[in-house]
Design an enzyme around this catalytic site. Structure first.
Site, PDB file in Angstrom:
ATOM      1  N   GLY A  62       0.854  -1.197   0.000  1.00  0.00           N
ATOM      2  CA  GLY A  62       0.000   0.000   0.000  1.00  0.00           C
ATOM      3  C   GLY A  62       0.884   1.239   0.000  1.00  0.00           C
ATOM      4  O   GLY A  62       2.000   1.223  -0.518  1.00  0.00           O
ATOM      5  N   ARG A  63       0.369   2.300   0.614  1.00  0.00           N
ATOM      6  CA  ARG A  63       1.109   3.572   0.585  1.00  0.00           C
ATOM      7  C   ARG A  63       2.475   3.442   1.246  1.00  0.00           C
ATOM      8  O   ARG A  63       3.495   3.846   0.700  1.00  0.00           O
ATOM      9  CB  ARG A  63       0.322   4.650   1.317  1.00  0.00           C
ATOM     10  CG  ARG A  63      -1.029   4.979   0.722  1.00  0.00           C
ATOM     11  CD  ARG A  63      -1.708   5.993   1.620  1.00  0.00           C
ATOM     12  NE  ARG A  63      -3.042   6.315   1.200  1.00  0.00           N
ATOM     13  CZ  ARG A  63      -4.132   5.650   1.618  1.00  0.00           C
ATOM     14  NH1 ARG A  63      -4.027   4.619   2.441  1.00  0.00           N
ATOM     15  NH2 ARG A  63      -5.321   6.008   1.190  1.00  0.00           N
ATOM     16  N   ARG A 105       2.118  -3.701  12.631  1.00  0.00           N
ATOM     17  CA  ARG A 105       1.492  -4.025  13.910  1.00  0.00           C
ATOM     18  C   ARG A 105       2.125  -5.303  14.448  1.00  0.00           C
ATOM     19  O   ARG A 105       2.395  -6.237  13.686  1.00  0.00           O
ATOM     20  CB  ARG A 105      -0.019  -4.236  13.749  1.00  0.00           C
ATOM     21  CG  ARG A 105      -0.821  -2.953  13.642  1.00  0.00           C
ATOM     22  CD  ARG A 105      -0.783  -2.111  14.925  1.00  0.00           C
ATOM     23  NE  ARG A 105      -1.567  -0.896  14.813  1.00  0.00           N
ATOM     24  CZ  ARG A 105      -1.103   0.297  14.432  1.00  0.00           C
ATOM     25  NH1 ARG A 105       0.172   0.450  14.113  1.00  0.00           N
ATOM     26  NH2 ARG A 105      -1.903   1.360  14.384  1.00  0.00           N
ATOM     27  N   GLU A 156       1.841  -4.026  23.243  1.00  0.00           N
ATOM     28  CA  GLU A 156       2.534  -2.788  23.639  1.00  0.00           C
ATOM     29  C   GLU A 156       1.941  -2.236  24.922  1.00  0.00           C
ATOM     30  O   GLU A 156       0.734  -2.332  25.107  1.00  0.00           O
ATOM     31  CB  GLU A 156       2.425  -1.768  22.506  1.00  0.00           C
ATOM     32  CG  GLU A 156       3.133  -2.258  21.261  1.00  0.00           C
ATOM     33  CD  GLU A 156       2.987  -1.336  20.063  1.00  0.00           C
ATOM     34  OE1 GLU A 156       2.495  -0.204  20.223  1.00  0.00           O
ATOM     35  OE2 GLU A 156       3.368  -1.750  18.968  1.00  0.00           O
ATOM     36  N   HIS A 204       7.391   2.140  18.944  1.00  0.00           N
ATOM     37  CA  HIS A 204       6.275   2.563  18.081  1.00  0.00           C
ATOM     38  C   HIS A 204       6.386   4.050  17.721  1.00  0.00           C
ATOM     39  O   HIS A 204       5.522   4.846  18.086  1.00  0.00           O
ATOM     40  CB  HIS A 204       4.930   2.263  18.768  1.00  0.00           C
ATOM     41  CG  HIS A 204       3.781   2.217  17.809  1.00  0.00           C
ATOM     42  ND1 HIS A 204       2.693   1.406  17.977  1.00  0.00           N
ATOM     43  CD2 HIS A 204       3.542   2.887  16.657  1.00  0.00           C
ATOM     44  CE1 HIS A 204       1.830   1.577  16.986  1.00  0.00           C
ATOM     45  NE2 HIS A 204       2.333   2.500  16.169  1.00  0.00           N
ATOM     46  N   ILE A 205       7.454   4.391  17.014  1.00  0.00           N
ATOM     47  CA  ILE A 205       7.678   5.803  16.669  1.00  0.00           C
ATOM     48  C   ILE A 205       7.582   6.058  15.160  1.00  0.00           C
ATOM     49  O   ILE A 205       8.104   7.043  14.651  1.00  0.00           O
ATOM     50  CB  ILE A 205       9.047   6.320  17.185  1.00  0.00           C
ATOM     51  CG1 ILE A 205      10.210   5.458  16.652  1.00  0.00           C
ATOM     52  CG2 ILE A 205       9.064   6.386  18.700  1.00  0.00           C
ATOM     53  CD1 ILE A 205      11.571   6.116  16.799  1.00  0.00           C
ATOM     54  N   GLY A 206       6.881   5.156  14.442  1.00  0.00           N
ATOM     55  CA  GLY A 206       6.779   5.316  12.984  1.00  0.00           C
ATOM     56  C   GLY A 206       6.382   6.715  12.543  1.00  0.00           C
ATOM     57  O   GLY A 206       6.952   7.276  11.613  1.00  0.00           O
TER      58      GLY A 206
END
Ligand code: 8YV
Length: 321
Positions: free
Chosen positions: A158-159, A241, A270, A288-290
Site C-alpha cells: 500500500g502507501r 502491527r 505494547e 512505536h515511533i513510525g
C-alpha cells in the site's frame, strides 16, 4: 446552537488542540493518561465526537456498554484501526475515520532506519562504544551486510509499503519483490515483482518488511512456519502491527540464530516487549515511533480534526474507514 462536544483521549500537539478549540467544545487530556474502560464508556455516552488513538480500547463491549446515547464519530489519530471494532461501530452507527497519507513518509523512514540499523549493526556498535568497549579500528570485526543488490520483500504494497520500496530501490539499489492480496501494478519501481504467495516472497527475500494492516484479518500472518522459511541470513522489519507476527516464534528464531536479525517498531502487547529480545544484539527495538515527527503528528492531528469538522458540517468524511 452550541458547538458539538469532542472528547480527546490523548494529549495532542498544541497546534492541534488549538484548532479543535476553534471548532468545538473540547475536553482535552492534559495528563496523557490512557482512559480506563469505565472512562471510555462514560466518554462514549457524553461526547458527540471523539478523537482517539492506538491503545484506546474501542471494542464491541465498550460500544455496547455505551448504551443508546452514543458518540457519532470516532476520529482516529493514526492510520491503523485495529484497536477499533469496525463491525461493532457500524452496527451502532458510529462513523470511523483515520489519517492516511500524512504519515507515509515518516513511517517509511523508520522502516529504513531499522533496516540500516540491523544490517550495519549500528545499535550494537554504538552501545559498545558508549560502554567504553571500543578497542580501536578494526578491518574485520563487527562487519555488517550491504543493502545494495539485496532483495527486499514487502508484504502489503500500500502507501507505506510502496514508500519503503521506493527508498530501497532508488536510495539503496535493492531489488524489490512484493506480496499484496489485491493485484496492483507497481509502475514506479523498475523490475518490482509480485509474488504469488507469501511463502515465495519469504524464500526470495534478504529483508522482509511488513506493511499490511493489523487486527483480525492478519493476526499471526507471519507465523512460525513462515518464519522458518526465512533465509538464515535474512532480516525481518516490522513497522506495521505487532500482532501480524507470531512474536514467541520470532523470539525463538532469533535466539536460535535461525535468522540474521530483526528491526521492530511494534509489538504484540505494547508497551510490553519480550525480555529475551532486549538481550539480543542483532535486533533493533523502537517504541512505536513510525509517525513520531513534529510535522507528521501535527498533520495527523489536523487530518483527524478535519474529519470531525466535516462530519458536524454534514459534509463527506475525508478519510472514512
Ligand atoms: C501512530 C500508527 O502514531 O498510524 C498508525 O497506525 O501506527 C502510528 O504511526 C499511532 O497509531 C497513533 O495513534
Amino acid at each position: 446552537m452550541s458547538a458539538p462536544r469532542i472528547i480527546v483521549t490523548r494529549k495532542l500537539p498544541d497546534a492541534v488542540e488549538a484548532r479543535l478549540k476553534r471548532h468545538f467544545t473540547v475536553a482535552l487530556n492534559p495528563h496523557d493518561k490512557l482512559f480506563t474502560r469505565e472512562k471510555m464508556i462514560a466518554a462514549m455516552q457524553n461526547a458527540d465526537g471523539m478523537l482517539v488513538a492506538v491503545g484506546d480500547p474501542l471494542d464491541a463491549e465498550i460500544m455496547q456498554a455505551a448504551g443508546k446515547r452514543r458518540v457519532q464519530i470516532l476520529a482516529n489519530f493514526g492510520v491503523g484501526t485495529n484497536h477499533i471494532d469496525l463491525e461493532a461501530a457500524e452496527e451502532h452507527g458510529i462513523h470511523i475515520t483515520n489519517t492516511p497519507d500524512v504519515l507515509t513518509d515518516a513511517t517509511a523512514d523508520i522502516a529504513l532506519t531499522l533496516m540500516l540499523n540491523v544490517t550495519r549493526r549500528t545499535w550494537m556498535h554504538e552501545t559498545r562504544l558508549r560502554r567504553g568497549e571500543w578497542g580501536g579500528f578494526s578491518l574485520i570485526d563487527g562487519l555488517g551486510t550491504s543493502l545494495q543488490g539485496k532483495t527486499l520483500g514487502i508484504i502489503g504494497m500500500g502507501r507505506i509499503g510502496t514508500a519503503v520500496a521506493l527508498r530501497a530501490y532508488y536510495g539503496f539499489g535493492m531489488k524489490v519483490v512484493y506480496f499484496n492480496r489485491s493485484k496492483i501494478e507497481v509502475q514506479r519501481i523498475p523490475g518490482a515483482q509480485r509474488m504469488d504467495t507469501i511463502e515465495d516472497l519469504i524464500e526470495t527475500s534478504d529483508i522482509i518488511s511488513l506493511h499490511c494492516p493489523g487486527g483480525e484479518a492478519n493476526r499471526g500472518l507471519f507465523s512460525a512456519n513462515r518464519i522458518a522459511l526465512m533465509k538464515p541470513t535474512a532480516y525481518l522489519i516490522n513497522t506495521a502491527r505487532g500482532d501480524i507476527v507470531d512474536e514467541p516464534a520470532l523470539v525463538s528464531a532469533l535466539l536460535a540464530g535461525k535468522i540474521a536479525g530483526a528491526g521492530l517498531d511494534v509489538f504484540a502487547k505494547e508497551p510490553r516487549v519480550p525480555n529475551a529480545l532486549r538481550e539480543l544484539e542483532n535486533v533493533c527495538l523502537l517504541p512505536h515511533i513510525g509517525s513520531a515527527t513534529v510535522e507528521t503528528r501535527i498533520a495527523m492531528g489536523m487530518a483527524a480534526t478535519a474529519n470531525l469538522v466535516a462530519h458536524f458540517a454534514g459534509k463527506p468524511l475525508p478519510n472514512k474507514v
